[in-house]
Scaffold this active site. Structure first.
Site, PDB file in Angstrom:
ATOM      1  N   TRP A 119      31.778  27.964  34.665  1.00 51.78           N
ATOM      2  CA  TRP A 119      31.878  28.692  35.930  1.00 51.78           C
ATOM      3  C   TRP A 119      30.542  28.725  36.641  1.00 51.78           C
ATOM      4  CZ3 TRP A 119      36.579  28.518  37.196  1.00 51.78           C
ATOM      5  CH2 TRP A 119      37.583  28.644  36.246  1.00 51.78           C
ATOM      6  N   ASP A 147      28.553  37.110  38.938  1.00 52.55           N
ATOM      7  CA  ASP A 147      29.993  36.877  38.787  1.00 52.55           C
ATOM      8  C   ASP A 147      30.446  37.646  37.548  1.00 52.55           C
ATOM      9  OD1 ASP A 147      32.565  35.996  38.293  1.00 52.55           O
ATOM     10  OD2 ASP A 147      32.056  33.857  38.216  1.00 52.55           O
ATOM     11  N   LYS A 156      41.590  39.648  35.002  1.00 53.98           N
ATOM     12  CA  LYS A 156      41.195  39.861  33.607  1.00 53.98           C
ATOM     13  C   LYS A 156      41.312  41.348  33.255  1.00 53.98           C
ATOM     14  CE  LYS A 156      39.203  35.654  33.920  1.00 53.98           C
ATOM     15  NZ  LYS A 156      39.801  34.392  33.532  1.00 53.98           N
TER      16      LYS A 156
END
Length: 372
Positions: free
Chosen positions: A106, A180, A204
């Site tokens: 990511w 992030d 999540k």
């Protein structure tokens, strides 16, 4: 209305498990929200019923994270992937460089988007060991002139995470800090004052996919004004801040679920309670790995381990396949590891119960006994 479907042990990496109480509340209110005769999905986003949900979601974010008045809370769309572009669009001036800490896939994707829009570099990378650890803080390269320093707080694929002491020391960096937090926000307490921008996809720990949380300091918003003159309005943080995240139609059901999930966290004791429970759950599984005499091999270095994603391999692919099949037969799902690491991964976000983690622990022990 009660849920009648059988509940399984859900270790999916995302979209992930939701709290049962939140699902039951959504089921009971699905057709008739607050005696209005309509579902929340049918309400106008300009109407009072939805605006109460919207504003309470924002208020819960502020309460749980103890966010002060010098930050704005935004509810956007597009997931973290859109934030990979929005961050440099809003914060990366032509005369500056953005600094990306490379700790996984990511991070790579975030930097790739920024590379399209301006200059970047990597002040640290752990790719040399397939992202099995977090950089040693004192060895990280930063520059006071950095437009921002970008960190991915938790790496779902590799099972690594920046630790609390790392977050505390980020106050030493002279440049703005962007994080992030898609896979670990609201799983633990945070020194919010050390971050200038946080973004997180909801799927999540916050609810279903569809809404993205952004927390940005007002100083960063002001700074972005001179950078975004040629940026489309919908991609400017100021656009959404000025309109209370109602510039265009928000994902109303996702925001409703976000609000209910945050209420569940608050009712459970807030982030201190979440952190303690998540640490207990993770330790169950890491203890099995550490005590298996090498039968289970953790991918992450012990001092970089994530409490959200426990990654491990078995002695052979054949044993891995057998493990996953037997796990599936016992109603454990989502345990397949990512192809870049292989093996297995248990994602144990807030809504994954201690009982599910204990059941997985017991299965791992019995599987080792039966297959050595």
């Amino acid at each position: 209305m009660e849920l009648t479907t059988r509940r399984i042990h859900n270790f999916n990496a995302g979209p992930a498990a939701l709290p049962l109480e939140v699902l039951q509340q959504a089921a009971s209110e699905l057709e008739d929200f607050n005696d209005t005769g309509m579902s929340i999905m049918e309400h106008s986003h300009r109407g009072e019923s939805y605006e109460e949900v919207h504003n309470e979601a924002i208020a819960l974010v502020k309460r749980l994270l103890d966010i002060q008045a010098d930050y704005e809370v935004l509810l956007l769309q597009g997931g973290a992937s859109l934030q990979f572009a929005m961050v440099p669009y809003n914060l990366l001036a032509p005369s500056q460089k953005a600094n990306y800490m490379m700790t996984g896939s990511w991070s790579e994707k975030a930097k790739k988007e920024a590379d399209i829009l301006g200059q970047t570099y990597s002040g640290a990378s752990t790719k040399d060991e397939n992202y099995a650890y977090i950089p040693v803080f004192d060895q990280i390269e930063t520059d006071p002139e950095d437009a921002y320093i970008h960190v991915t707080s938790n790496n779902t694929i590799y099972g690594t995470a920046w630790q609390r002491e790392d977050f505390e020391r980020m106050s030493e960096w002279s440049a703005p800090v962007v994080v992030d937090m898609s896979s670990d926000i609201f799983s633990r307490t945070l020194p919010i004052e050390n971050f200038d921008l946080i973004y997180a996809g909801a799927q999540k720990n916050l609810g279903p996919s569809g809404v993205t949380l952004v927390i940005i300091s007002k100083a960063m918003l002001e700074k972005s004004t001179s950078i975004t003159q040629n940026v489309p309005s919908i991609l400017r943080y100021n656009t959404h801040a000025d309109k209370n995240s109602l510039y265009h139609t928000p994902p109303t059901f996702a925001v409703y679920m976000l609000k209910n999930t945050l209420q569940w966290i608050e009712n459970a004791g807030g982030l201190t309670a979440m952190e303690a429970e998540n640490r207990k759950k993770a330790q169950l599984l890491y203890n099995v790995i550490d005590e298996s005499n090498g039968f289970y091999q953790g991918h992450a270095h012990p001092d970089s381990r994530s409490d959200m994603n426990v990654t491990f391999t078995l002695p052979s692919e054949a044993l891995t396949d057998r493990f996953l099949q037997e796990a599936k037969d016992l109603h454990f799902i989502g345990l397949n590891g990512h192809r870049s690491v292989g093996g297995c991964r248990a994602s144990i976000y807030n809504a994954v119960s201690y009982e599910s983690c204990k059941a997985l622990r017991d299965f791992m022990i019995s599987f080792q006994i039966n297959n050595q």
